[in-house]
Design a protein around this motif. Sequence first.
Motif, PDB file in Angstrom:
ATOM      1  N   ASP A  49       0.954  -1.293   0.079  1.00  0.00           N
ATOM      2  CA  ASP A  49       0.049  -0.095  -0.161  1.00  0.00           C
ATOM      3  C   ASP A  49       1.041   1.262  -0.130  1.00  0.00           C
ATOM      4  OD1 ASP A  49      -1.741   2.169   0.913  1.00  0.00           O
ATOM      5  OD2 ASP A  49      -2.908   0.797   2.055  1.00  0.00           O
ATOM      6  N   HIS A  67       0.432   3.998   0.971  1.00  0.00           N
ATOM      7  CA  HIS A  67       0.295   4.997   1.989  1.00  0.00           C
ATOM      8  C   HIS A  67       1.185   4.507   3.281  1.00  0.00           C
ATOM      9  CE1 HIS A  67      -3.508   5.496  -0.096  1.00  0.00           C
ATOM     10  NE2 HIS A  67      -3.279   6.804   0.049  1.00  0.00           N
ATOM     11  N   PHE A  68       1.707   3.289   3.231  1.00  0.00           N
ATOM     12  CA  PHE A  68       2.495   3.032   4.354  1.00  0.00           C
ATOM     13  C   PHE A  68       3.888   3.554   4.536  1.00  0.00           C
ATOM     14  CE2 PHE A  68       0.142  -1.515   4.052  1.00  0.00           C
ATOM     15  CZ  PHE A  68      -0.700  -1.003   4.545  1.00  0.00           C
ATOM     16  N   GLU A  69       4.079   4.020   5.799  1.00  0.00           N
ATOM     17  CA  GLU A  69       5.539   4.543   5.952  1.00  0.00           C
ATOM     18  C   GLU A  69       6.484   3.604   6.863  1.00  0.00           C
ATOM     19  OE1 GLU A  69       5.757   8.792   6.852  1.00  0.00           O
ATOM     20  OE2 GLU A  69       3.387   8.750   6.809  1.00  0.00           O
ATOM     21  N   HIS A  70       5.657   2.959   7.662  1.00  0.00           N
ATOM     22  CA  HIS A  70       6.442   2.084   8.597  1.00  0.00           C
ATOM     23  C   HIS A  70       6.723   0.571   7.513  1.00  0.00           C
ATOM     24  CE1 HIS A  70       7.463  -0.373  11.938  1.00  0.00           C
ATOM     25  NE2 HIS A  70       6.510  -1.601  11.619  1.00  0.00           N
ATOM     26  N   MET A 101       3.470  -4.137   8.010  1.00  0.00           N
ATOM     27  CA  MET A 101       2.583  -3.337   8.406  1.00  0.00           C
ATOM     28  C   MET A 101       1.067  -3.920   8.191  1.00  0.00           C
ATOM     29  SD  MET A 101       2.058  -0.523   9.869  1.00  0.00           S
ATOM     30  CE  MET A 101       0.481  -0.270  10.583  1.00  0.00           C
TER      31      MET A 101
END
Lengths: 140, 140, 140
Positions: free
Chosen positions: B75, B77-80, B88
């Motif tokens: 995704d 949008h994931f930053e982790h 995530m």
Amino acid sequence: MPVHQTTLTIRTRGQGTHEITEPVARELARSGLVRGLVNVFCQHTSCSLVIMENADPMARRDLEAWLDRLVPEKDPHFEHTQEGPDDMPSHIKMALTRTSETIPFADRHLMLGTWQGIFLWEHRRAAHSRGIVVTVMGEA
Amino acid sequence: MPVHQTTLTIRTRGQGTHEITEPVARELARSGLVRGLVNVFCQHTSCSLVIMENADPMARRDLEAWLDRLVPEKDPHFEHTQEGPDDMPSHIKMALTRTSETIPFADRHLMLGTWQGIFLWEHRRAAHSRGIVVTVMGEA
Amino acid sequence: MPVHQTTLTIRTRGQGTHEITEPVARELARSGLVRGLVNVFCQHTSCSLVIMENADPMARRDLEAWLDRLVPEKDPHFEHTQEGPDDMPSHIKMALTRTSETIPFADRHLMLGTWQGIFLWEHRRAAHSRGIVVTVMGEA
């Protein structure tokens, strides 16, 4: 069997996860009990509980943002809208996460995993004062 | 009140549900208690618990595949993301299912329904060794 | 420690939430216990529990309709379909909500918040007879 019980009042600052591991651990210490179960109960339907990683705050932000995308405000299907556009999404997010968590303890310590923290998840936009009941049962 | 408590070590073989009804029932038998509650607690944030049908394995595969489609890897949008593309999504799938389950027992037996089994749900791609705390409380 | 335990038989009328706060409170009263925890356990994998607002029924209808949109019937990916088109969605909706809830009580009363009610959520289209185990543990 001894029961130790308190209602914590947690002030949230609007949407997001708010760690409550410390106050829960404090109630366990106050109970004087050695081994058993701690129940954490959220007395609301527009905030909830989750046990989540407490190391990298980005993991929590990603989780929060993902749930915001799954349950967007202003869904035209919603009819329960008189309490604001963030109310119905809050109930749905609550239903998808947890109202109660029951956590074991031994040697007077919560048996959480290394990376686990207990979080109150506020789903409303505004700051709220939330009641969280902590009940400790077990061996003295 | 007597408390019986053990930490089970469950070896998973990567993503999927892994039945743990038998080892939980074994701890209940070892406790010697007759009536009360068994708490099962998952000490991780990238695997979780679910009580699901244990008759047709296809029902579990459909459930797993549905959740994979709801929470896809990569995704944007994931930053982790530093712990891998499956990390995530694992936290999100954990938050949508359960960390603790508390199950009644009577006459020394878990009061599960006919088709219910207790499952550890591994959300990471790699095999892992997972800690599951089983706590039995009740009448002797 | 005293344990009070009963299996309630709840008749549902097909899909939707069905309030069970009253019969749970009645078991608490019958237990004679003053302070502790009430566990509510759903013995099925195609219905579940949720603690939700019991004031405006529209909030529940919005929640139910939202979950129906998230988990539609006739998903072409489903392979476990021999029990009808509403069976696999029922298992998924169950997994996303709760099988067990543990609720504190004090002064012989459930410590639910002002707007909280306990609901059995039937996910199958047909009426069913459902087993809900209520276990009360605590101080006499």
